[in-house]
Design a protein around this motif. Structure first.
Motif, PDB file in Angstrom:
ATOM      1  N   ILE A   9       6.717  -6.315  14.435  1.00  0.00           N
ATOM      2  CA  ILE A   9       5.882  -6.532  13.248  1.00  0.00           C
ATOM      3  C   ILE A   9       6.800  -7.011  12.137  1.00  0.00           C
ATOM      4  O   ILE A   9       7.763  -6.328  11.782  1.00  0.00           O
ATOM      5  N   GLU A  10       6.521  -8.187  11.614  1.00  0.00           N
ATOM      6  CA  GLU A  10       7.421  -8.772  10.609  1.00  0.00           C
ATOM      7  C   GLU A  10       7.362  -8.008   9.292  1.00  0.00           C
ATOM      8  O   GLU A  10       8.384  -7.677   8.712  1.00  0.00           O
ATOM      9  N   ARG A  11       6.152  -7.768   8.795  1.00  0.00           N
ATOM     10  CA  ARG A  11       6.000  -7.002   7.561  1.00  0.00           C
ATOM     11  C   ARG A  11       4.825  -6.046   7.734  1.00  0.00           C
ATOM     12  O   ARG A  11       3.705  -6.468   7.964  1.00  0.00           O
ATOM     13  N   ARG A  12       5.120  -4.782   7.608  1.00  0.00           N
ATOM     14  CA  ARG A  12       4.072  -3.770   7.738  1.00  0.00           C
ATOM     15  C   ARG A  12       3.458  -3.529   6.363  1.00  0.00           C
ATOM     16  O   ARG A  12       4.151  -3.183   5.407  1.00  0.00           O
ATOM     17  N   THR A  13       2.164  -3.741   6.250  1.00  0.00           N
ATOM     18  CA  THR A  13       1.461  -3.567   4.978  1.00  0.00           C
ATOM     19  C   THR A  13       0.426  -2.471   5.141  1.00  0.00           C
ATOM     20  O   THR A  13      -0.418  -2.535   6.042  1.00  0.00           O
ATOM     21  N   LEU A  14       0.492  -1.478   4.268  1.00  0.00           N
ATOM     22  CA  LEU A  14      -0.438  -0.356   4.321  1.00  0.00           C
ATOM     23  C   LEU A  14      -1.333  -0.373   3.093  1.00  0.00           C
ATOM     24  O   LEU A  14      -0.867  -0.634   1.968  1.00  0.00           O
ATOM     25  N   ALA A  15      -2.585  -0.114   3.281  1.00  0.00           N
ATOM     26  CA  ALA A  15      -3.522  -0.067   2.167  1.00  0.00           C
ATOM     27  C   ALA A  15      -3.302   1.217   1.366  1.00  0.00           C
ATOM     28  O   ALA A  15      -3.030   2.286   1.931  1.00  0.00           O
ATOM     29  N   VAL A  16      -3.381   1.097   0.076  1.00  0.00           N
ATOM     30  CA  VAL A  16      -3.246   2.265  -0.795  1.00  0.00           C
ATOM     31  C   VAL A  16      -4.618   2.906  -0.953  1.00  0.00           C
ATOM     32  O   VAL A  16      -5.596   2.233  -1.314  1.00  0.00           O
ATOM     33  N   ALA A  17      -4.680   4.197  -0.684  1.00  0.00           N
ATOM     34  CA  ALA A  17      -5.952   4.907  -0.783  1.00  0.00           C
ATOM     35  C   ALA A  17      -6.443   4.926  -2.225  1.00  0.00           C
ATOM     36  O   ALA A  17      -5.667   5.147  -3.167  1.00  0.00           O
ATOM     37  N   ALA A  18      -7.719   4.682  -2.403  1.00  0.00           N
ATOM     38  CA  ALA A  18      -8.304   4.709  -3.754  1.00  0.00           C
ATOM     39  C   ALA A  18      -8.340   6.145  -4.257  1.00  0.00           C
ATOM     40  O   ALA A  18      -8.579   7.088  -3.493  1.00  0.00           O
ATOM     41  N   PRO A  19      -8.061   6.333  -5.551  1.00  0.00           N
ATOM     42  CA  PRO A  19      -8.104   7.711  -6.087  1.00  0.00           C
ATOM     43  C   PRO A  19      -9.508   8.293  -5.993  1.00  0.00           C
ATOM     44  O   PRO A  19     -10.509   7.566  -6.096  1.00  0.00           O
ATOM     45  N   ALA A  20      -9.563   9.572  -5.753  1.00  0.00           N
ATOM     46  CA  ALA A  20     -10.861  10.241  -5.641  1.00  0.00           C
ATOM     47  C   ALA A  20     -11.578  10.228  -6.985  1.00  0.00           C
ATOM     48  O   ALA A  20     -10.949  10.340  -8.047  1.00  0.00           O
ATOM     49  N   ALA A  21     -12.879  10.074  -6.949  1.00  0.00           N
ATOM     50  CA  ALA A  21     -13.673  10.080  -8.182  1.00  0.00           C
ATOM     51  C   ALA A  21     -13.667  11.480  -8.778  1.00  0.00           C
ATOM     52  O   ALA A  21     -13.717  12.483  -8.050  1.00  0.00           O
TER      53      ALA A  21
END
Length: 264
Positions: A244-256
């Protein structure tokens, strides 16, 4: 017609010092890593490589590069390979930088027996005018520079003459292939692998899935077997080993924030 070679070591055993190689791959996609590792173990040196990029540090063509076994590269992208940049800027490696589309067409033209073609890409730059540093001297000066190329006008627009590329050997990777050498590539792996395979006078393909002749629908074949001389079937582990050349992880949205009930 059966072009299957049992092991990668056998398939690259006769590649000699100073050979020119067209190597498939686009970034980390479709790189013939098993064949490259076999060539590394085989020991060939002073290789002249034609490839979109020259691997990454510690993988792909980067293995041969770090061992000092590549003398010249024709490619379009140095990228994140720090050792590649170090050798080039230090005068240890000759590099011919080529616009990416031009490189693809030069490989295709060579494979089709076309000695040269005119393209507008590079007109008005050092690609056409010459002077691109191919090799640096130890003191940082330019030891070898690119020559000027013929420029001709077609329909009122300037075009530069580019030469087709052929190589002694081509190393490629396919998703599927049969014993006759017909190959199918997957997504981005199709960008340079078919073109590299066409340019090689001897083409060796590692295939993730080997099937019998007749299984592949003619309409799904991306490269006919006439361009391939040797087919190396990969094991399941080899086929699944993909970087995997670049591993990109999604940032979890803050809880309401919780709503508090209010009473009047």
């Amino acid at each position: 017609m059966d072009k299957v070679i049992p092991t990668a070591a056998e398939a690259v055993a006769d590649i000699g010092d100073g050979s020119s190689l067209a190597v498939g791959g686009f970034g980390l996609s479709g790189v013939p890593n098993v064949l490259i590792q076999a060539l590394f173990a085989q020991g060939a040196s002073a290789l002249r490589v034609v490839s979109n990029n020259c691997g990454v540090d510690g993988a792909g063509l980067g293995l041969l590069l770090a061992a000092g076994r590549i003398a010249r590269v024709t490619g379009s992208y140095v990228g994140d390979n720090k050792e590649f940049a170090r050798q080039y800027l230090g005068g240890e490696l000759e590099l011919e930088l080529v616009p990416q589309g031009t490189l693809a067409e030069r490989l295709r033209a060579g494979g089709c027996g076309i000695p040269g073609f005119f393209t507008p890409a590079g007109v008005g730059t050092q690609i056409a005018d010459g002077g691109l540093p191919w090799r640096y001297a130890a003191d940082g000066g330019v030891a070898v520079a690119s020559p000027a190329k013929e420029v001709r006008e077609f329909d009122g627009r300037a075009h530069v003459l580019e030469r087709g590329i052929t190589t002694d050997v081509a190393l490629v990777r396919a998703a599927r292939g049969d014993r006759h050498g017909n190959l199918v590539f997957r997504r981005a792996a199709r960008n340079f692998n078919p073109l590299a395979a066409m340019a090689g006078r001897l083409t060796v393909a590692e295939v993730e899935e080997l099937v019998e002749p007749g299984v592949l629908d003619p309409d799904e074949i991306h490269l006919p077997g006439v361009f391939v001389q040797r087919v190396v079937p990969l094991t399941a582990e080899q086929a699944a080993d993909k970087g995997i050349e670049r591993r990109t992880l999604a940032v979890a949205a803050p809880a309401a924030p919780a709503l508090e009930a209010r009473h009047g």
